[in-house]
Design a protein around this motif. Structure first.
Motif, PDB file in Angstrom:
ATOM      1  N   THR A   1       0.149   8.738  -2.456  1.00 38.81           N
ATOM      2  CA  THR A   1       0.891   9.758  -3.191  1.00 38.81           C
ATOM      3  C   THR A   1       0.140  11.075  -3.146  1.00 38.81           C
ATOM      4  O   THR A   1      -1.029  11.154  -3.540  1.00 38.81           O
ATOM      5  CB  THR A   1       1.075   9.351  -4.665  1.00 38.81           C
TER       6      THR A   1
ATOM      7  N   GLN B   1       0.825  -1.191   0.000  1.00 39.03           N
ATOM      8  CA  GLN B   1       0.000   0.000   0.000  1.00 39.03           C
ATOM      9  C   GLN B   1       0.869   1.255   0.000  1.00 39.03           C
ATOM     10  O   GLN B   1       1.947   1.268   0.601  1.00 39.03           O
ATOM     11  CB  GLN B   1      -0.893   0.007   1.233  1.00 39.03           C
ATOM     12  N   SER B   2       0.382   2.283  -0.673  1.00 37.36           N
ATOM     13  CA  SER B   2       1.114   3.545  -0.683  1.00 37.36           C
ATOM     14  C   SER B   2       0.147   4.696  -0.912  1.00 37.36           C
ATOM     15  O   SER B   2      -0.984   4.491  -1.386  1.00 37.36           O
ATOM     16  CB  SER B   2       2.191   3.549  -1.765  1.00 37.36           C
TER      17      SER B   2
ATOM     18  N   TYR C   1      -3.986   6.705  -3.954  1.00 34.12           N
ATOM     19  CA  TYR C   1      -3.525   5.616  -3.113  1.00 34.12           C
ATOM     20  C   TYR C   1      -3.442   4.340  -3.933  1.00 34.12           C
ATOM     21  O   TYR C   1      -4.040   4.229  -5.006  1.00 34.12           O
ATOM     22  CB  TYR C   1      -4.479   5.413  -1.930  1.00 34.12           C
ATOM     23  N   SER C   2      -2.689   3.399  -3.420  1.00 37.47           N
ATOM     24  CA  SER C   2      -2.669   2.076  -4.022  1.00 37.47           C
ATOM     25  C   SER C   2      -2.863   1.071  -2.905  1.00 37.47           C
ATOM     26  O   SER C   2      -2.223   1.157  -1.860  1.00 37.47           O
ATOM     27  CB  SER C   2      -1.348   1.808  -4.749  1.00 37.47           C
ATOM     28  N   SER C   3      -3.784   0.175  -3.113  1.00 34.28           N
ATOM     29  CA  SER C   3      -4.050  -0.840  -2.111  1.00 34.28           C
ATOM     30  C   SER C   3      -4.775  -1.984  -2.776  1.00 34.28           C
ATOM     31  O   SER C   3      -5.650  -1.752  -3.609  1.00 34.28           O
ATOM     32  CB  SER C   3      -4.876  -0.285  -0.961  1.00 34.28           C
TER      33      SER C   3
ATOM     34  N   ILE D   1      -0.703   4.538   6.772  1.00 39.80           N
ATOM     35  CA  ILE D   1       0.333   4.911   5.820  1.00 39.80           C
ATOM     36  C   ILE D   1       0.018   6.312   5.334  1.00 39.80           C
ATOM     37  O   ILE D   1      -1.067   6.561   4.795  1.00 39.80           O
ATOM     38  CB  ILE D   1       0.396   3.924   4.657  1.00 39.80           C
TER      39      ILE D   1
ATOM     40  N   GLN E   1       5.900   7.960   9.707  1.00 38.97           N
ATOM     41  CA  GLN E   1       6.158   6.569   9.358  1.00 38.97           C
ATOM     42  C   GLN E   1       5.834   5.677  10.562  1.00 38.97           C
ATOM     43  O   GLN E   1       6.261   5.971  11.682  1.00 38.97           O
ATOM     44  CB  GLN E   1       7.636   6.376   8.979  1.00 38.97           C
TER      45      GLN E   1
ATOM     46  N   GLY F   1       0.827   9.952   3.206  1.00 33.38           N
ATOM     47  CA  GLY F   1       1.515  10.585   2.095  1.00 33.38           C
ATOM     48  C   GLY F   1       2.569  11.537   2.631  1.00 33.38           C
ATOM     49  O   GLY F   1       2.714  11.710   3.840  1.00 33.38           O
ATOM     50  N   SER F   2       3.277  12.167   1.724  1.00 30.97           N
ATOM     51  CA  SER F   2       4.385  13.037   2.121  1.00 30.97           C
ATOM     52  C   SER F   2       3.924  14.427   2.531  1.00 30.97           C
ATOM     53  O   SER F   2       4.725  15.236   2.987  1.00 30.97           O
ATOM     54  CB  SER F   2       5.397  13.144   0.985  1.00 30.97           C
TER      55      SER F   2
END
Lengths: 115, 114
Positions: A5, A2-3, A25-27, A104, B44, A106-107
Motif C-alpha cells: 500500500t 501479500q500486498s 506491506y503485508s506479508s 507485487i 501486475q 504498490g499503486s
C-alpha cells in the motif's frame, strides 16, 4: 496474501525540500523490499532494495529507505529533492513461492517537484 | 552489456486481434517475467519463465500465454484482444527465480487496443 500500500498517490514538493513517500506491506513470510522509479515514458529502474541486514538502505542519488518490521513499513526519504527526481515511485515486495518469484507492486506515488 | 530489450516499442491493434510481444533478457539471465501496467496503476505480474518452463502465473485469463526459447528470450501472446488489454507490457529478467534476485526491467511495449 501479500500486498503493498502506497498511501499517497501524488506528492508535490518544492525543490530542495525534504520528501517522504510512504509504503506499507503485508506479508506472512520473509520479505524482500524494493523501491523502483519510473521516469516518463520509460520502464522501471531499481532505486534501492532491502534483502537482509541493516534496516537502512541507501541509493547512489541520495534516497534512503528504512525497513520497519514492527510497523510493516518501508518508507522512502530524501533530505533535499531535485527537479530531476520528478517521476513515479513504486514500492514493491518480492514473494517467493515453491518455484517462482514475483514482484507485487504498490499503486505508485507521483513525485512532482516545483522550482 | 545490453539491458533487457523489448519489441516492438508501440503497437496498435483492434479488438479481437491477437498480439505477440518479444523480450530479450540480459545475457546470462535465465529467468524472464512479464508484467502488465495499466495507466495509473502499478505493474501486475503475468508470468515467470525459467529454463523454458513456466514457473509462475498471475491472475490473468487463458487468452494470455507465453513461452521461453532456448536462448532465454521470451514471447508474450495475447489472443482475442479487449479494450482493457491496453497497457504497458514490461519484461524483466533475473539470473534465477529467487526472490532475493533483483529483476531488471526493459523499457516496455505500449499496446493500444481500439
Amino acid at each position: 496474501a501479500q500486498s503493498v500500500t502506497q498511501l499517497d498517490s501524488q506528492v508535490p514538493v518544492f525543490e530542495e525540500a525534504p520528501v517522504e513517500l510512504r509504503c506499507n506491506y503485508s506479508s506472512s513470510v520473509s520479505v524482500y523490499l524494493f523501491w523502483y522509479v519510473q521516469y516518463p515514458n520509460q520502464g522501471l529502474q531499481l532505486l534501492l532494495k532491502y534483502l537482509s541486514g541493516s534496516t537502512l538502505v541507501e541509493s547512489i542519488n541520495g534516497f534512503e529507505a528504512e525497513f520497519n518490521k514492527s510497523q510493516t513499513s518501508f518508507h522512502l526519504r530524501k533530505p533535499s529533492v531535485h527537479i530531476s527526481d520528478t517521476a513515479e515511485y513504486f514500492c514493491a515486495v518480492s514473494v517467493q513461492d515453491s518455484s517462482a518469484s514475483k514482484i507485487i507492486f504498490g499503486s505508485g506515488t507521483r513525485l512532482s517537484i516545483r522550482p | 552489456d545490453a539491458g533487457v530489450t523489448q519489441s516492438p516499442t508501440h503497437l496498435i491493434k483492434t479488438r479481437g486481434q491477437h498480439v505477440t510481444l518479444r523480450c530479450s533478457p540480459i545475457s546470462g539471465h535465465k529467468s524472464v517475467s512479464w508484467y502488465q501496467q495499466v495507466l495509473g496503476q502499478g505493474p501486475q505480474f503475468i508470468f515467470q519463465y525459467y529454463e523454458k518452463e513456466e514457473r509462475g502465473r498471475g491472475n490473468f485469463p487463458d487468452r494470455f500465454s507465453a513461452r521461453q526459447f532456448p536462448n532465454y528470450s521470451s514471447e508474450l501472446n495475447v489472443n482475442a484482444l479487449l479494450l482493457g488489454d491496453s497497457a504497458l507490457y514490461l519484461c524483466a529478467s533475473s539470473p534465477r527465480t529467487s526472490g532475493r534476485n533483483e529483476q531488471f526491467f526493459g523499457p516496455g511495449t505500449r499496446l493500444t487496443v481500439l
